[in-house]
Design an enzyme around this catalytic site. Structure first.
Site, PDB file in Angstrom:
ATOM      1  N   TYR A   1       0.833  -1.203   0.000  1.00 52.98           N
ATOM      2  CA  TYR A   1       0.000   0.000   0.000  1.00 52.98           C
ATOM      3  C   TYR A   1       0.862   1.244   0.000  1.00 52.98           C
ATOM      4  CZ  TYR A   1       0.833   1.114   4.953  1.00 52.98           C
ATOM      5  OH  TYR A   1       1.404   1.475   6.150  1.00 52.98           O
TER       6      TYR A   1
ATOM      7  N   LYS B   1       6.614  -2.044   1.863  1.00 53.66           N
ATOM      8  CA  LYS B   1       5.435  -1.440   2.508  1.00 53.66           C
ATOM      9  C   LYS B   1       4.222  -2.349   2.313  1.00 53.66           C
ATOM     10  CE  LYS B   1       3.228   3.083   3.165  1.00 53.66           C
ATOM     11  NZ  LYS B   1       3.703   3.307   4.550  1.00 53.66           N
TER      12      LYS B   1
ATOM     13  N   GLU C   1      12.011   2.117  14.304  1.00 54.22           N
ATOM     14  CA  GLU C   1      11.126   3.183  13.825  1.00 54.22           C
ATOM     15  C   GLU C   1       9.872   3.225  14.678  1.00 54.22           C
ATOM     16  OE1 GLU C   1      10.130   2.233   9.760  1.00 54.22           O
ATOM     17  OE2 GLU C   1       9.777   0.128  10.248  1.00 54.22           O
TER      18      GLU C   1
ATOM     19  N   LEU D   1      11.208   1.041   7.127  1.00 53.32           N
ATOM     20  CA  LEU D   1      10.631   1.498   5.878  1.00 53.32           C
ATOM     21  C   LEU D   1      11.455   2.662   5.337  1.00 53.32           C
ATOM     22  CD1 LEU D   1       8.187   1.197   3.932  1.00 53.32           C
ATOM     23  CD2 LEU D   1       7.117   3.057   5.211  1.00 53.32           C
TER      24      LEU D   1
END
Length: 286
Positions: free
Chosen positions: A33, A150, A182, A206
């Site tokens: 996505y 992702k 993260e 990411l």
């Protein structure tokens, strides 16, 4: 107003949109996505999101059902149809459905599923949360190893958000082998003096589109950037901290595991980077 959404080539009222119960996105989280922000009715950093989408699909050996040019047109049409001035466009592509459930990938001629919808978010750029700053907790990072892709595998990040909420905080920073990876839906940074420190790129995090832009702007503003791992203890001793994401831009962090940073208010560097980012990305919006 009923939203218009996009499903496999058709613009439909959200109440009429359907995806097969055998879709691998539903059964296997076999999908990717992207989320693109909209400011002033225009798309922020669309090219970056399109490039990362292509990379995610390639890494999963999944077909891309739409060209970059057509994808841009779909984004723009949904923004127009739903009268979005400030908000988000969500895009999801899955491996599709061949009519049953199987761990083995479906036949090569199985068409991917592509879905897009908008979210109307008035005041997105002028967020009260950015003026107040976020409080975060730390949690163990137990996700799969390919976080650079992702994917729609978002259960643990969602659980992390809920852990933070139960602790009276806004978000969670994930920690692996003693170092911050993260946030649940963002990249993490600390600031010491004029130096911005954020984890280096790799499979562990990411590769944020907003991250890339913010670091570029920081260097152009003569700020020092160091890409390396850091601990929660180092973060708690920092002058300030912040996160970046496509939906929150640059978000100051004012507390980590109950320890206030600086004077407990959003830091100078984070606020300046947010200002620069919004100004520059509005100019480049499509």
């Amino acid at each position: 107003m009923t939203r218009t959404v996009y499903v496999n080539g058709d613009y439909l009222p959200e109440t009429e949109a359907k995806v097969s119960i055998f879709d691998r996105g539903f059964l296997m989280a076999d999908g990717v996505y992207e989320v693109t922000s909209v400011l002033g009715g225009k798309l922020i950093d669309f090219d970056g999101h399109a490039v990362r989408l292509s990379r995610s699909l390639n890494e999963l050996d999944m077909k891309n059902p739409i060209s970059k040019e057509d994808l841009l047109e779909v984004h723009r049409e949904l923004v127009r149809l739903n009268e979005i001035d400030e908000g988000l466009v969500y895009l999801q592509i899955t491996r599709g459905s061949d009519g049953d459930r199987d761990f083995v990938f479906p036949a090569d001629d199985t068409e991917p599923t592509i879905v897009l919808f908008t979210q109307n978010k008035p005041g997105l750029a002028d967020s009260p949360a950015a003026k107040k700053g976020a409080k975060v907790i730390s949690i163990e990072d137990i996700r799969w190893g390919r976080r650079d892709i992702k994917t729609v595998q978002l259960l643990y990040p969602s659980m992390g958000k809920m852990m933070a909420k139960k602790a009276g905080c806004d978000d969670a920073w994930m920690v692996e082998d003693g170092f911050v990876t993260e946030g649940t839906s963002n990249n993490a940074y600390i600031v010491k003096g004029n130096r911005i420190i954020t984890r280096h790129l790799g499979n562990e995090i990411l590769h944020g589109i907003t991250r890339a832009a913010v670091l570029r702007f920081a260097r152009e503003a003569q700020m020092e950037v160091e890409e390396r791992s850091f601990t929660i203890e180092e973060a708690q001793a920092a002058d300030e901290a912040f996160t970046t994401s496509a939906s929150a831009f640059v978000m100051p962090v004012v507390e980590i595991d109950g320890v206030s940073l600086g004077d407990g208010t959003p830091g100078r560097v984070a606020l300046r980077l947010r200002e620069i980012y919004l100004d520059e990305m509005r100019k480049a919006a499509v």
